[in-house]
Design a protein around this motif. Structure first.
Motif, PDB file in Angstrom:
ATOM      1  N   MET A  19       0.813  -1.210   0.000  1.00  0.00           N
ATOM      2  CA  MET A  19       0.000   0.000   0.000  1.00  0.00           C
ATOM      3  C   MET A  19       0.851   1.267   0.000  1.00  0.00           C
ATOM      4  SD  MET A  19      -2.760  -1.277   2.845  1.00  0.00           S
ATOM      5  CE  MET A  19      -3.523   0.322   3.015  1.00  0.00           C
ATOM      6  N   ALA A  20       2.180   1.096   0.004  1.00  0.00           N
ATOM      7  CA  ALA A  20       3.054   2.265   0.060  1.00  0.00           C
ATOM      8  C   ALA A  20       2.855   3.116  -1.189  1.00  0.00           C
ATOM      9  CB  ALA A  20       4.507   1.827   0.177  1.00  0.00           C
ATOM     10  N   THR A  21       2.686   4.412  -1.006  1.00  0.00           N
ATOM     11  CA  THR A  21       2.448   5.330  -2.121  1.00  0.00           C
ATOM     12  C   THR A  21       3.744   5.786  -2.761  1.00  0.00           C
ATOM     13  OG1 THR A  21       0.488   6.116  -0.954  1.00  0.00           O
ATOM     14  CG2 THR A  21       1.295   7.461  -2.776  1.00  0.00           C
ATOM     15  N   PHE A  22       4.778   6.013  -1.947  1.00  0.00           N
ATOM     16  CA  PHE A  22       6.033   6.538  -2.458  1.00  0.00           C
ATOM     17  C   PHE A  22       7.170   5.579  -2.108  1.00  0.00           C
ATOM     18  CE2 PHE A  22       3.428  10.271  -1.243  1.00  0.00           C
ATOM     19  CZ  PHE A  22       3.143  10.712  -2.527  1.00  0.00           C
ATOM     20  N   SER A  23       8.092   5.417  -3.023  1.00  0.00           N
ATOM     21  CA  SER A  23       9.236   4.546  -2.785  1.00  0.00           C
ATOM     22  C   SER A  23      10.348   5.243  -2.030  1.00  0.00           C
ATOM     23  CB  SER A  23       9.784   4.017  -4.124  1.00  0.00           C
ATOM     24  OG  SER A  23      10.156   5.104  -4.954  1.00  0.00           O
ATOM     25  N   GLY A  24      10.375   6.558  -2.021  1.00  0.00           N
ATOM     26  CA  GLY A  24      11.421   7.290  -1.328  1.00  0.00           C
ATOM     27  C   GLY A  24      11.026   8.720  -1.113  1.00  0.00           C
ATOM     28  N   SER A  25      11.939   9.488  -0.453  1.00  0.00           N
ATOM     29  CA  SER A  25      11.622  10.879  -0.140  1.00  0.00           C
ATOM     30  C   SER A  25      11.556  11.749  -1.391  1.00  0.00           C
ATOM     31  CB  SER A  25      12.664  11.431   0.835  1.00  0.00           C
ATOM     32  OG  SER A  25      13.961  11.355   0.247  1.00  0.00           O
ATOM     33  N   ASP A  26      12.369  11.409  -2.416  1.00  0.00           N
ATOM     34  CA  ASP A  26      12.377  12.228  -3.631  1.00  0.00           C
ATOM     35  C   ASP A  26      11.018  12.213  -4.319  1.00  0.00           C
ATOM     36  OD1 ASP A  26      14.991  12.824  -3.122  1.00  0.00           O
ATOM     37  OD2 ASP A  26      15.800  11.280  -4.441  1.00  0.00           O
ATOM     38  N   THR A  27      10.445  11.027  -4.457  1.00  0.00           N
ATOM     39  CA  THR A  27       9.146  10.941  -5.119  1.00  0.00           C
ATOM     40  C   THR A  27       8.064  11.629  -4.312  1.00  0.00           C
ATOM     41  OG1 THR A  27       8.783   8.790  -4.082  1.00  0.00           O
ATOM     42  CG2 THR A  27       9.745   8.787  -6.287  1.00  0.00           C
ATOM     43  N   ALA A  28       8.124  11.530  -2.996  1.00  0.00           N
ATOM     44  CA  ALA A  28       7.138  12.207  -2.148  1.00  0.00           C
ATOM     45  C   ALA A  28       7.252  13.720  -2.278  1.00  0.00           C
ATOM     46  CB  ALA A  28       7.320  11.778  -0.686  1.00  0.00           C
ATOM     47  N   GLN A  29       8.488  14.233  -2.298  1.00  0.00           N
ATOM     48  CA  GLN A  29       8.686  15.669  -2.435  1.00  0.00           C
ATOM     49  C   GLN A  29       8.245  16.163  -3.807  1.00  0.00           C
ATOM     50  OE1 GLN A  29      12.795  16.217  -1.528  1.00  0.00           O
ATOM     51  NE2 GLN A  29      12.526  15.928   0.687  1.00  0.00           N
ATOM     52  N   ALA A  30       8.535  15.373  -4.846  1.00  0.00           N
ATOM     53  CA  ALA A  30       8.125  15.776  -6.191  1.00  0.00           C
ATOM     54  C   ALA A  30       6.609  15.842  -6.304  1.00  0.00           C
ATOM     55  CB  ALA A  30       8.698  14.794  -7.217  1.00  0.00           C
ATOM     56  N   SER A  69       4.535  16.340  -3.870  1.00  0.00           N
ATOM     57  CA  SER A  69       4.063  17.473  -3.075  1.00  0.00           C
ATOM     58  C   SER A  69       4.225  18.787  -3.844  1.00  0.00           C
ATOM     59  CB  SER A  69       4.835  17.538  -1.755  1.00  0.00           C
ATOM     60  OG  SER A  69       4.625  16.360  -1.005  1.00  0.00           O
ATOM     61  N   ARG A  70       5.367  18.948  -4.535  1.00  0.00           N
ATOM     62  CA  ARG A  70       5.583  20.167  -5.307  1.00  0.00           C
ATOM     63  C   ARG A  70       4.569  20.297  -6.442  1.00  0.00           C
ATOM     64  NH1 ARG A  70      11.187  18.963  -4.427  1.00  0.00           N
ATOM     65  NH2 ARG A  70      11.218  17.787  -6.386  1.00  0.00           N
ATOM     66  N   ALA A  79       1.254  21.289  -4.986  1.00  0.00           N
ATOM     67  CA  ALA A  79       1.259  22.700  -4.581  1.00  0.00           C
ATOM     68  C   ALA A  79       1.131  23.620  -5.795  1.00  0.00           C
ATOM     69  CB  ALA A  79       2.542  23.005  -3.817  1.00  0.00           C
ATOM     70  N   GLN A  80       1.847  23.290  -6.853  1.00  0.00           N
ATOM     71  CA  GLN A  80       1.760  24.099  -8.063  1.00  0.00           C
ATOM     72  C   GLN A  80       0.355  24.080  -8.651  1.00  0.00           C
ATOM     73  OE1 GLN A  80       4.784  22.598 -10.649  1.00  0.00           O
ATOM     74  NE2 GLN A  80       6.490  23.367  -9.392  1.00  0.00           N
ATOM     75  N   GLN A  81      -0.248  22.898  -8.649  1.00  0.00           N
ATOM     76  CA  GLN A  81      -1.588  22.793  -9.229  1.00  0.00           C
ATOM     77  C   GLN A  81      -2.601  23.559  -8.390  1.00  0.00           C
ATOM     78  OE1 GLN A  81      -2.696  18.808 -10.093  1.00  0.00           O
ATOM     79  NE2 GLN A  81      -4.286  19.394 -11.527  1.00  0.00           N
ATOM     80  N   LEU A  82      -2.458  23.518  -7.087  1.00  0.00           N
ATOM     81  CA  LEU A  82      -3.377  24.252  -6.223  1.00  0.00           C
ATOM     82  C   LEU A  82      -3.181  25.760  -6.350  1.00  0.00           C
ATOM     83  CD1 LEU A  82      -3.309  22.057  -2.977  1.00  0.00           C
ATOM     84  CD2 LEU A  82      -5.149  22.229  -4.660  1.00  0.00           C
ATOM     85  N   ASN A  83      -1.977  26.181  -6.656  1.00  0.00           N
ATOM     86  CA  ASN A  83      -1.696  27.609  -6.804  1.00  0.00           C
ATOM     87  C   ASN A  83      -2.242  28.169  -8.109  1.00  0.00           C
ATOM     88  OD1 ASN A  83      -0.402  27.965  -4.354  1.00  0.00           O
ATOM     89  ND2 ASN A  83       1.598  27.362  -5.173  1.00  0.00           N
ATOM     90  N   HIS A  84      -2.226  27.357  -9.162  1.00  0.00           N
ATOM     91  CA  HIS A  84      -2.591  27.864 -10.489  1.00  0.00           C
ATOM     92  C   HIS A  84      -4.000  27.484 -10.923  1.00  0.00           C
ATOM     93  CE1 HIS A  84       1.849  28.029 -10.534  1.00  0.00           C
ATOM     94  NE2 HIS A  84       1.682  29.065 -11.363  1.00  0.00           N
ATOM     95  N   GLU A  85      -4.605  26.541 -10.242  1.00  0.00           N
ATOM     96  CA  GLU A  85      -5.942  26.101 -10.638  1.00  0.00           C
ATOM     97  C   GLU A  85      -6.942  26.452  -9.545  1.00  0.00           C
ATOM     98  OE1 GLU A  85      -6.675  24.838 -13.509  1.00  0.00           O
ATOM     99  OE2 GLU A  85      -4.632  24.553 -14.281  1.00  0.00           O
ATOM    100  N   SER A  86      -8.184  26.516  -9.959  1.00  0.00           N
ATOM    101  CA  SER A  86      -9.254  26.745  -8.990  1.00  0.00           C
ATOM    102  C   SER A  86      -9.441  25.505  -8.134  1.00  0.00           C
ATOM    103  CB  SER A  86     -10.553  27.081  -9.701  1.00  0.00           C
ATOM    104  OG  SER A  86     -11.636  27.093  -8.797  1.00  0.00           O
TER     105      SER A  86
END
Length: 347
Positions: A290-301, A303-304, A307-314
């Motif tokens: 059930m793990a969503t991310f294999s490592g911290s890099d994928t989780a951070q990507a 998340s970014r 965040a970008q989609q929430l900033n630019h989209e309604s």
């Protein structure tokens, strides 16, 4: 999900193996948890700080496995200490103290194990623990060739009645099948062992009512007619009964008589704990799958990107789109998105 915050309390079993984790420490350690593979069972901060990480069924399974393993571990340790005290011929006062500690564990078995361990120290993660018992003259009941109608009555808060019609010259298995149909409405189930001895079982939470209020009326063959006769079921002997018998008359001889019972209990405890290890491995595989991310890099990507989609989209439009996708099969969503990407590239 049950999380223990009192490790030293006898009445409150620890559902987790690592003690209390403060919320601030759990939040500060989340980044470190993403950088390593889950090592504990399960990863404690994920359960205490993020209880919705797993579904309800998996949470219950985790809790049951932890409670059962914790109780069996404590019981096994106490049985070993009592066994050692008897074999090295310790003073009877010391043996009695070890026996009282074991008896206290067994007395609060249901609370400490979360209802996952039976009187026979058998683990039951999915179903309710059962109590095995025999009926007085149970074998005669099945092997009598005469036909008879038996009317069973179960009193208590309310009185219930169930009847079984035993045909003439019926075999023991046929008679038992008829009895199971009549007693099954109360959760009572009978079976024959290899020596064709009959025994019954019922959920432990229903045992008190069965023990005190089950009676039967017959036709004069197996049981008297015109009045209900108490069945008086006999509960199968368990380690708790053996220890209690020793505590009533503590002596060197009664302590030595307890040794075979302790050896059998240790064998059972060892087998049940091995079974729990297999359950742990299966649950751990489910968690890892059930793990969503294999490592911290994928989780951070991820998340970014969010965040970008929430900033630019309604946000309202995004919520509406997600709600629409939730009602469509995931394969259909992928196909639509893939076609949209191809169309965009072609344009």
């Amino acid at each position: 999900m049950q999380v223990d915050t009192h490790r030293n309390s006898l009445l409150t079993p620890s559902a987790l193996a690592g003690g209390t984790i403060r919320q601030s420490a759990a939040i500060a350690g989340r980044q470190n948890m993403l950088d390593r593979k889950v090592a504990g069972f399960p990863d404690q901060p994920l359960i205490s700080a993020q209880p919705l990480r797993y579904n309800v069924q998996l949470n219950q399974q985790l809790t049951h496995v932890q409670q059962a393993d914790h109780f069996l571990q404590r019981t096994e340790k106490q049985v070993l200490q009592l066994n050692h005290a008897i074999t090295r011929r310790a003073p009877i006062a010391e043996v009695q103290g070890q026996a009282e500690a074991l008896q206290q564990l067994l007395t609060f078995r249901q609370q400490l194990s979360g209802g996952t361990v039976s009187r026979q120290l058998q683990v039951s993660l999915e179903a309710r623990p059962q109590v095995k018992f025999t009926l007085r003259d149970g074998n005669t009941l099945l092997n009598n060739p005469q036909p008879e109608v038996l009317t069973f009555s179960l009193a208590g808060q309310k009185r219930e009645v169930s009847a079984a019609s035993l045909p003439a010259a019926s075999s023991a298995r046929q008679a038992l099948l008829t009895l199971n149909q009549a007693l099954g409405k109360w959760g009572i189930y009978g079976s024959l062992d290899s020596q064709r001895q009959v025994s019954f079982q019922v959920a432990e939470q229903d045992w008190a009512r069965i023990d005190q209020h089950l009676s039967v009326k017959g036709g004069g063959e197996r049981y008297p007619e015109n009045q209900f006769f108490p069945v008086k079921p006999q509960m199968e002997n368990g380690l708790e009964d053996d220890v209690q018998r020793f505590l009533k008359t503590p002596s060197v001889s009664t302590a030595r008589q307890l040794l075979p019972c302790l050896d059998n209990a240790l064998t059972t405890l060892s087998q049940q704990r091995r079974g729990l290890q297999r359950s742990k491995a299966a649950v751990q595989m489910r968690i890892e799958s059930m793990a969503t991310f294999s490592g911290s890099d994928t989780a951070q990507a991820a998340s970014r990107q969010l965040a970008q989609q929430l900033n630019h989209e309604s946000f309202a439009q995004l919520t509406q789109a997600l709600a629409a996708q939730a009602n469509v099969h995931c394969a259909t969503v992928r196909n639509v998105l893939a076609q949209s990407q191809l169309s965009a590239r072609a344009a």
